[in-house]
Each structure stands twice: as C-alpha cells, then as structure tokens.
Scaffold this motif. Structure first.
Motif, PDB file in Angstrom:
ATOM      1  N   GLY A 198       0.825  -1.209   0.000  1.00 40.09           N
ATOM      2  CA  GLY A 198       0.000   0.000   0.000  1.00 40.09           C
ATOM      3  C   GLY A 198       0.856   1.254   0.000  1.00 40.09           C
ATOM      4  N   TRP A 199       0.162   2.391  -0.078  1.00 41.89           N
ATOM      5  CA  TRP A 199       0.847   3.678  -0.148  1.00 41.89           C
ATOM      6  C   TRP A 199       1.174   4.195   1.256  1.00 41.89           C
ATOM      7  CZ3 TRP A 199       2.615   5.453  -4.636  1.00 41.89           C
ATOM      8  CH2 TRP A 199       2.031   4.971  -5.823  1.00 41.89           C
ATOM      9  N   HIS A 200       2.342   4.886   1.344  1.00 42.27           N
ATOM     10  CA  HIS A 200       2.801   5.421   2.624  1.00 42.27           C
ATOM     11  C   HIS A 200       3.241   6.872   2.437  1.00 42.27           C
ATOM     12  CE1 HIS A 200       2.961   1.308   4.260  1.00 42.27           C
ATOM     13  NE2 HIS A 200       3.426   0.972   3.059  1.00 42.27           N
ATOM     14  N   GLN A 300       3.887  10.190  -1.674  1.00 45.36           N
ATOM     15  CA  GLN A 300       3.578   8.863  -1.169  1.00 45.36           C
ATOM     16  C   GLN A 300       4.361   7.822  -1.965  1.00 45.36           C
ATOM     17  OE1 GLN A 300      -0.741   8.579  -1.497  1.00 45.36           O
ATOM     18  NE2 GLN A 300      -0.955   9.135   0.672  1.00 45.36           N
ATOM     19  N   ARG A 302       5.188   3.358  -2.463  1.00 46.33           N
ATOM     20  CA  ARG A 302       4.860   1.970  -2.162  1.00 46.33           C
ATOM     21  C   ARG A 302       5.859   1.073  -2.872  1.00 46.33           C
ATOM     22  NH1 ARG A 302      -0.773   0.591  -5.464  1.00 46.33           N
ATOM     23  NH2 ARG A 302       0.049   0.857  -7.584  1.00 46.33           N
TER      24      ARG A 302
END
Length: 304
Positions: A198-200, A300, A302
């Motif tokens: 997922g995106w961070h 962001q 990932r």
C-alpha cells in the motif's frame, strides 16, 4: 543426551572451534597486511577499468557474484581426484581431473580478484590470506599434474593431497568472507517484511530539492529520494554491494541516457527509475518504490 552434555562441559570441541574462529577474526584486524593490499588493489583497479569486462567478472549479467559458484569447479574436481587417488587403477582419470581443476581455476581466480578489489579493508585482509591459500593449492596441483605427466605417480598424489589441504584452508576463509563478513550478499534493505503493501506518506514534495538526492526515512529503512521536476524517484538508500549511502553519490543525467546514481564507496551504478544495475561491483538490483503526489503535496511511496 548426557554424553553430549559431558563433552560440551569438557570444552574440547567448543574450545577448538573458538580458537579457530578467534584466529580467523584476528585476520580482519591484521593491519600488517594493509601495505600489500594497497599495492595489489590499486594495480587491479588500474588494469580493470569500469566497463563490460569488469561487470562480467563481478557477475552483473547473471544478477549475483560470479566468483562463489565458480569455486565449485576446482574444489569439486580436485576433491574427486583425491578420492580416485585412493582407488587402484584410476591413474588416468585422476590426472584428467587435476588438469580440469587447473583450467577451472583460471576464471575462478579472475572473478575473485575483481570482487576482492572492491571490498572493505577488513574483508580484503581475510581475502588476501584466502587467495594465498588457494594460490598455494593451485601451485601444488600444478606440480601434481607435472609429476603425473612424467610418470611419477607417487609424487603426483603427494602434491595433490598437499594441495587439497591448502584448498580446504582457503575455502574455509572464503566461507568466512561470504557468511561472517557478508561479502557478495546484497546489503540493500529488503522491503517485503519491513514495508507493508500500500501507499505510505513520506514527506512534502516541496521539501525536496530539484535534481539533488536526499535521504528520507520510512519506518525502519532509509530511502534515496531524487526529484527531477515533476518526477520523483525513490530507491532503498543502502547500496546492495556493501551498504554505501546512495544519497551521497553522484547523479548522472547525460542527455539521451537514463538518470543514474553512482555509489560513493565503490562506484556501483544504478538506474534511479527502477534500481537496475548499470555497472558493478554491485550485482543485485536496488529495491525501488512507486511514487505519487497527493493533492495536498504529500509524496507517497509503495514498494514495486
């Protein structure tokens, strides 16, 4: 079970193992080896310039170091010759195996020299003694082949067994280099177990200088971040060769070519777009990240 405990308490085998480990680790701090190391590694770097030959010797085309698997050739052939030397009627077969081992030692030595020249000093100290052991083995097996060819089979076998002893000692030090000192292993931070899918959120894109690499932290790992206009590239910051900080390296942005980063420690070169290896000594791809910028201007990332 009791017998095992008693043996351990007497300390016979553990003490011998500890002495061997202490002696091997002592080589890492043997500063007396530094002068010949400087001379030899400098000579190798002058002769072996960056390019396809150097990359091939490091193992860049196959994605991992070429030297370790090549060591199986002379070791396997010479150990097989030693076994046949104990069996009557195998004189010719033993001689062929000794000769094949000498031929297999050539690419093994060349790849080993290339890798050794790009190691840390502690690794080079152990590597120099490792090379001395394997070189001694090669000379003894050369003498063994000559003696066998001249019909002096007893001398040929004696040289062969002496060479096997030197080979085992050299191989032990090679194992210390590979497993205790992690020479040849990928030192890049692994992402599968450290970064969830997922995106961070990483940072504000406005905080990133244009065209200049910086380091940013995501959880447990450091990241190499390079913004080029509207595009942002993110890689694991620890070089896969020996963990050099990529964000301190040079960025190559030649016209018509992919943007690359050169590790400041040993010159490994990676494409910033996907982390692939352009030039060694690194052979493992740098872990890379997909990037996007939110409407609020947050970068962001990932894992790819």
């Amino acid at each position: 079970m009791n017998r095992r405990v008693n043996i351990f308490r007497r300390g016979e085998s553990p003490q011998a193992t500890a002495r061997l480990a202490d002696a091997t680790e002592g080589l890492e701090h043997a500063s007396g080896l530094d002068r010949p190391i400087r001379v030899l590694s400098g000579a190798v770097r002058r002769v072996l310039r960056p390019g396809p030959v150097k990359d091939a010797l490091h193992g860049v085309p196959v994605g991992h170091p070429a030297h370790p698997p090549l060591t199986d050739l002379p070791i396997g052939l010479w150990m097989s010759a030693a076994v046949l030397d104990l069996v009557p009627g195998t004189r010719r077969a033993s001689q062929v195996l000794v000769a094949a081992g000498l031929a297999g030692a050539v690419p093994t030595v060349l790849t080993g020299i290339a890798d050794w020249s790009a190691l840390h000093r502690e690794q080079q100290r152990v590597g120099l003694v490792h090379a001395a052991g394997t070189a001694t083995a090669s000379m003894l097996y050369s003498a063994s082949f000559v003696a066998r060819h001249q019909g002096r089979d007893a001398a040929g076998r004696a040289f062969g067994f002496a060479g096997l002893s030197a080979l085992v000692a050299g191989a032990y030090l090679g194992g210390h280099l590979a497993f205790r000192q992690a020479a040849g292993a990928s030192h890049a931070d692994q992402l599968a177990h450290l970064v969830p899918l997922g995106w961070h959120d990483l940072c504000s894109v406005e905080d990133l200088p244009d065209g200049w690499p910086v380091s940013r932290r995501l959880g447990y790992i450091d990241l190499f971040v390079l913004r080029q206009g509207e595009e942002v590239h993110v890689l694991a910051d620890r070089c896969s060769h020996l963990a050099g900080p990529l964000h301190q390296g040079r960025v190559l942005t030649d016209d018509g070519a992919d943007t690359c980063v050169v590790c400041p420690w040993h010159g490994s070169t990676f494409r910033v777009a996907d982390g692939s290896v352009v030039h060694g000594p690194a052979t493992a791809r740098q872990p890379s990240f997909e990037t996007r910028v939110t409407e609020e201007g947050t970068l962001q990332v990932r894992p790819v």
